[in-house]
Scaffold this active site. Structure first.
Site, PDB file in Angstrom:
ATOM      1  N   ARG A 213      13.767  15.471  15.596  1.00 61.46           N
ATOM      2  CA  ARG A 213      13.415  16.291  14.433  1.00 61.46           C
ATOM      3  C   ARG A 213      12.808  15.384  13.386  1.00 61.46           C
ATOM      4  O   ARG A 213      13.467  14.436  12.958  1.00 61.46           O
ATOM      5  CB  ARG A 213      14.673  16.904  13.829  1.00 61.46           C
ATOM      6  CG  ARG A 213      15.267  17.985  14.658  1.00 61.46           C
ATOM      7  CD  ARG A 213      16.452  18.540  13.897  1.00 61.46           C
ATOM      8  NE  ARG A 213      17.192  19.442  14.754  1.00 61.46           N
ATOM      9  CZ  ARG A 213      18.447  19.769  14.554  1.00 61.46           C
ATOM     10  NH1 ARG A 213      19.108  19.257  13.534  1.00 61.46           N
ATOM     11  NH2 ARG A 213      19.051  20.601  15.360  1.00 61.46           N
TER      12      ARG A 213
ATOM     13  N   GLU B 262      38.586  10.428  22.892  1.00 61.50           N
ATOM     14  CA  GLU B 262      38.236  11.090  24.155  1.00 61.50           C
ATOM     15  C   GLU B 262      37.773  10.061  25.188  1.00 61.50           C
ATOM     16  O   GLU B 262      36.894   9.244  24.897  1.00 61.50           O
ATOM     17  CB  GLU B 262      37.099  12.093  23.929  1.00 61.50           C
ATOM     18  CG  GLU B 262      37.484  13.224  23.008  1.00 61.50           C
ATOM     19  CD  GLU B 262      36.408  14.291  22.897  1.00 61.50           C
ATOM     20  OE1 GLU B 262      36.677  15.315  22.265  1.00 61.50           O
ATOM     21  OE2 GLU B 262      35.288  14.093  23.433  1.00 61.50           O
TER      22      GLU B 262
ATOM     23  N   ARG C 200      34.327   9.506  22.055  1.00 65.27           N
ATOM     24  CA  ARG C 200      34.270  10.114  20.722  1.00 65.27           C
ATOM     25  C   ARG C 200      35.644  10.011  20.066  1.00 65.27           C
ATOM     26  O   ARG C 200      36.667   9.921  20.750  1.00 65.27           O
ATOM     27  CB  ARG C 200      33.949  11.611  20.795  1.00 65.27           C
ATOM     28  CG  ARG C 200      32.705  11.965  21.538  1.00 65.27           C
ATOM     29  CD  ARG C 200      32.238  13.373  21.200  1.00 65.27           C
ATOM     30  NE  ARG C 200      33.191  14.418  21.567  1.00 65.27           N
ATOM     31  CZ  ARG C 200      32.977  15.716  21.388  1.00 65.27           C
ATOM     32  NH1 ARG C 200      31.850  16.121  20.822  1.00 65.27           N
ATOM     33  NH2 ARG C 200      33.873  16.618  21.754  1.00 65.27           N
TER      34      ARG C 200
ATOM     35  N   ARG D  96      15.040  16.596  28.393  1.00 68.52           N
ATOM     36  CA  ARG D  96      14.310  16.503  27.123  1.00 68.52           C
ATOM     37  C   ARG D  96      15.184  15.755  26.139  1.00 68.52           C
ATOM     38  O   ARG D  96      16.406  15.814  26.218  1.00 68.52           O
ATOM     39  CB  ARG D  96      14.075  17.902  26.528  1.00 68.52           C
ATOM     40  CG  ARG D  96      13.208  18.805  27.335  1.00 68.52           C
ATOM     41  CD  ARG D  96      13.034  20.183  26.675  1.00 68.52           C
ATOM     42  NE  ARG D  96      14.254  20.705  26.057  1.00 68.52           N
ATOM     43  CZ  ARG D  96      14.381  20.997  24.780  1.00 68.52           C
ATOM     44  NH1 ARG D  96      13.392  20.814  23.937  1.00 68.52           N
ATOM     45  NH2 ARG D  96      15.507  21.483  24.298  1.00 68.52           N
TER      46      ARG D  96
ATOM     47  N   ARG E  91      34.536  17.464  36.246  1.00 65.67           N
ATOM     48  CA  ARG E  91      34.667  16.279  35.400  1.00 65.67           C
ATOM     49  C   ARG E  91      35.720  16.622  34.357  1.00 65.67           C
ATOM     50  O   ARG E  91      35.890  17.775  33.978  1.00 65.67           O
ATOM     51  CB  ARG E  91      33.338  15.942  34.721  1.00 65.67           C
ATOM     52  CG  ARG E  91      32.342  15.328  35.697  1.00 65.67           C
ATOM     53  CD  ARG E  91      31.152  14.725  34.991  1.00 65.67           C
ATOM     54  NE  ARG E  91      30.410  15.709  34.237  1.00 65.67           N
ATOM     55  CZ  ARG E  91      30.195  15.654  32.928  1.00 65.67           C
ATOM     56  NH1 ARG E  91      30.671  14.657  32.211  1.00 65.67           N
ATOM     57  NH2 ARG E  91      29.495  16.585  32.311  1.00 65.67           N
TER      58      ARG E  91
ATOM     59  N   ASP F 194      29.444  28.091  27.229  1.00 69.42           N
ATOM     60  CA  ASP F 194      29.907  27.936  25.860  1.00 69.42           C
ATOM     61  C   ASP F 194      30.704  29.185  25.504  1.00 69.42           C
ATOM     62  O   ASP F 194      30.700  30.179  26.245  1.00 69.42           O
ATOM     63  CB  ASP F 194      28.710  27.763  24.915  1.00 69.42           C
ATOM     64  CG  ASP F 194      28.348  26.293  24.737  1.00 69.42           C
ATOM     65  OD1 ASP F 194      29.231  25.432  24.908  1.00 69.42           O
ATOM     66  OD2 ASP F 194      27.175  26.003  24.422  1.00 69.42           O
TER      67      ASP F 194
ATOM     68  N   TYR G 116      29.419  26.175  33.728  1.00 68.51           N
ATOM     69  CA  TYR G 116      29.743  25.850  32.352  1.00 68.51           C
ATOM     70  C   TYR G 116      29.308  26.988  31.445  1.00 68.51           C
ATOM     71  O   TYR G 116      28.188  27.484  31.544  1.00 68.51           O
ATOM     72  CB  TYR G 116      29.081  24.536  31.892  1.00 68.51           C
ATOM     73  CG  TYR G 116      29.472  24.270  30.459  1.00 68.51           C
ATOM     74  CD1 TYR G 116      30.727  23.744  30.167  1.00 68.51           C
ATOM     75  CD2 TYR G 116      28.646  24.640  29.407  1.00 68.51           C
ATOM     76  CE1 TYR G 116      31.143  23.572  28.857  1.00 68.51           C
ATOM     77  CE2 TYR G 116      29.054  24.471  28.092  1.00 68.51           C
ATOM     78  CZ  TYR G 116      30.300  23.940  27.829  1.00 68.51           C
ATOM     79  OH  TYR G 116      30.722  23.787  26.533  1.00 68.51           O
TER      80      TYR G 116
END
Ligand SMILES: Cc1cc2nc3c(=O)[nH]c(=O)nc-3n(C[C@H](O)[C@H](O)[C@H](O)COP(=O)(O)OP(=O)(O)OC[C@H]3O[C@@H](n4cnc5c(N)ncnc54)[C@H](O)[C@@H]3O)c2cc1C
Length: 550
Positions: free
Chosen positions: A183, A482, A457, A179, A426, A532, A530
């Protein structure tokens, strides 16, 4: 003889949360970490008065009020709101895709105009696919264009994604992007969560708070019955560690049996290096013994007497390496590290060295130069604990002599000696730079979305904790560029790879883990998934809850 309720391998958020909860219940925990600091990936290094997120930018976010209240009960969080900016060929766009982005992209000023523009571009992409005789997107490029249109894809997605994956978007599968939310409001807040922020004073405060005995811990202050309390934590100021959690960082204990078993009778592991190499190494070691550093001399003073009850050798050849100090009978190696040991290349060499030395059954304990000189008593106490732990090798079996339960947060494949093969990851390489200016990019996170700029970044760390004019209170700034990099053993394993091979391998290891008695596998590495930060804390809470109900 000490005995802990929990021996916790890894002082990241999973291990620290687990220890905190156990301690609240009056349990005794020993937390060990092979890194020279606590906190795992959320650890911050102080550089020029700024907290640098050493293992990548970390922004705490959650919609779970309980979790938010829990972390705020440990340390107050600030008002940081993640609002990254994308730089495409010098032009800036707000992220995530919102009315600001659409205005910057097309000059549209109303949601209606923006919606119409996006729909127009999506229709063009679908029409192009139809003209080519394709009904479903075949790759990430087609998928992204169907979801968001050409302009946003080309300026904000294509180059960034190709750098991240090291492959062309046309070679990446479409399912990577499911997706692409847009906004139609002017809102640059990246997360949809109710709560977000950064601990005031940095993440180390959160970890220190978790590993500090909670005030209602039944054992708080019970130092006599807990021999190492207030003594072994290398990074926690002593007033913090007042209860039943001991922490020892910089220690790497072999989990599996040695690959090469040699007895002490063979002259101290001489056979491990080839004879010519051995002669050269021994000559070099002799030189080094004659010219010790200040910290090495100080350490030798501490261990050459009879107090510890064991014999240490200095500058000793083991295999293909000269180690700073070795206690052969306990199989403990002590390395006295200078500052350069925290540099990337050195860390990789240290890893290879550790793998070899551990394969002979040695535990490796790293101490910083400054500590040996400034806190010799603390060093001796830590050494005693390290010697005690070195007797528990291989930890996979030996932990039973040290604790009732092992909580393991390291890589799951390593625990099982890679018996089914290595899992892949990774990783990201960080290029850190101190700049002699107070404000470099005016924002914590700037994504570089064109393929020609090699990094993905730039993080300017001070903006996580300094807002408005306070940015100028600190005259310098630190940035991290990065680079997405192919992972190899020895590099930081950051993100699990979600493909068939790795998923199947992880499932095999998980099945083994489920059958391992008295071992709890938790966190991102031991579960190979993964997480958070908020979910990893929640997972530790669940794991402790399940355990304490057993
Ligand atoms: C680049 C990057 C950016 C991220 N940004 C965010 C973000 O913005 N927001 C967010 O919510 N989450 C973020 N995360 C996720 C977050 O880092 C994790 O949720 C969290 O750190 C996981 O904690 P953990 O305890 O499972 O693992 P870790 O933090 O990795 O801790 C594991 C510890 O175990 C130690 N260890 C491993 N093996 C051994 C061994 N054999 N002996 C001794 N010690 C051992 C390691 O040294 C390490 O310290 C990010 C992750 C990465 C990689």
């Amino acid at each position: 003889m000490e005995h802990y309720d929990y021996l916790i391998v890894g002082s990241g958020l999973f291990g620290a949360t687990f220890a905190h909860l156990a301690c609240k219940d009056g349990k005794r925990c020993l937390v060990i970490d092979k890194r020279p600091h606590m906190g795992g990936n959320v650890y911050c290094e102080q550089v020029e008065g700024i907290n640098m997120h050493k293992y990548g930018a970390h922004i705490f976010h959650t919609s779970n009020k309980k979790t938010w209240d829990f972390v705020n009960s440990i340390v107050e969080f600030n008002r940081y709101t993640n609002s990254p900016v994308a730089n495409y060929k010098g032009k800036l766009y707000n992220l995530p895709f919102n009315m600001n982005t659409f205005y910057q992209m097309w000059g549209v000023t109303t949601p209606e105009e923006a919606h119409a523009k996006i729909e127009e571009q999506k229709s063009e992409a679908i029409a192009k696919m139809k003209a080519d005789g394709i009904s479903e997107p075949r790759n990430l490029e087609e998928q992204a264009q169907v979801l968001i249109g050409k302009d946003i894809y080309e300026r904000l997605i294509k180059g960034y994604t190709e750098k991240q994956w090291g492959r062309k978007c046309t070679e990446l599968p479409p399912f990577i992007i499911k997706r692409l939310p847009v906004r139609l409001v002017f809102d640059n807040n990246y997360f949809n969560d109710t709560y977000q922020g950064i601990p005031i004073g940095g993440y180390n405060k959160l970890i220190e708070g978790l590993l500090r005995a909670p005030s209602n811990s039944p054992r708080r202050g019970e130092t006599e019955a807990v021999p190492h309390c207030n003594t072994v934590s290398r990074d926690i100021p002593s007033e913090f560690n007042s209860g039943c959690i001991d922490v020892l960082t910089g220690i790497d204990v072999p989990i599996n049996p040695p690959k090469h078993e040699y007895s002490l009778d063979n002259g101290g592991y001489r056979e491990l290096s080839d004879p010519i190499a051995y002669e050269m190494l021994e000559a070099r070691a002799k030189e080094m013994r004659k010219n010790p550093t200040e910290a090495e001399s100080a350490f030798w003073e501490l261990v050459s007497g009879k107090e510890l009850g064991v014999k240490f050798r200095r500058q000793h050849v083991i295999g293909n390496y000269i180690v700073d100090f070795a206690c052969l009978e306990k199989k403990l190696i002590v390395e006295i590290d200078g500052g350069y040991h925290s540099e990337d290349e050195q860390e990789k060499n240290d890893y290879l060295r550790s793998v070899e030395l551990k394969s002979y059954g040695f535990t490796i304990f790293r101490i910083k130069n400054e500590e040996v000189i400034s806190s010799p008593e603390a060093v001796v106490r830590k050494l005693q604990l390290a010697l005690w732990l070195a007797e528990k090798v291989p930890l996979r079996e030996g932990f039973r002599e040290a604790s009732d339960t092992l909580v393991y947060t390291g890589p799951i494949d390593e625990f099982f000696d890679f018996k089914f093969g290595r899992l892949n990851y990774r990783t990201v390489r960080f290029e850190n730079e101190v700049l002699y200016m107070p404000n470099y990019q005016g924002n914590a996170v700037v994504n570089y979305t064109e393929a020609e700029v090699p990094y993905t970044r730039v993080i300017e760390h001070k903006h996580f904790e300094m807002f408005g004019q306070t940015v100028y209170d600190v005259p310098k700034t630190i940035i991290s560029r990065e680079y997405s990099t192919e992972w190899q053993p020895g590099m930081e394993p950051y993100y699990p790879v979600n493909d068939t091979r790795n998923n199947e391998l992880a499932a095999k290891y998980r099945a083994e883990a489920a059958a391992e008695p008295n071992v709890i596998f938790g966190g991102r590495l031991a579960e190979y998934r993964y997480y958070d930060m908020a979910p990893v804390i929640e997972s530790a809470v669940r794991a402790y809850g399940n355990r304490s109900r057993e």
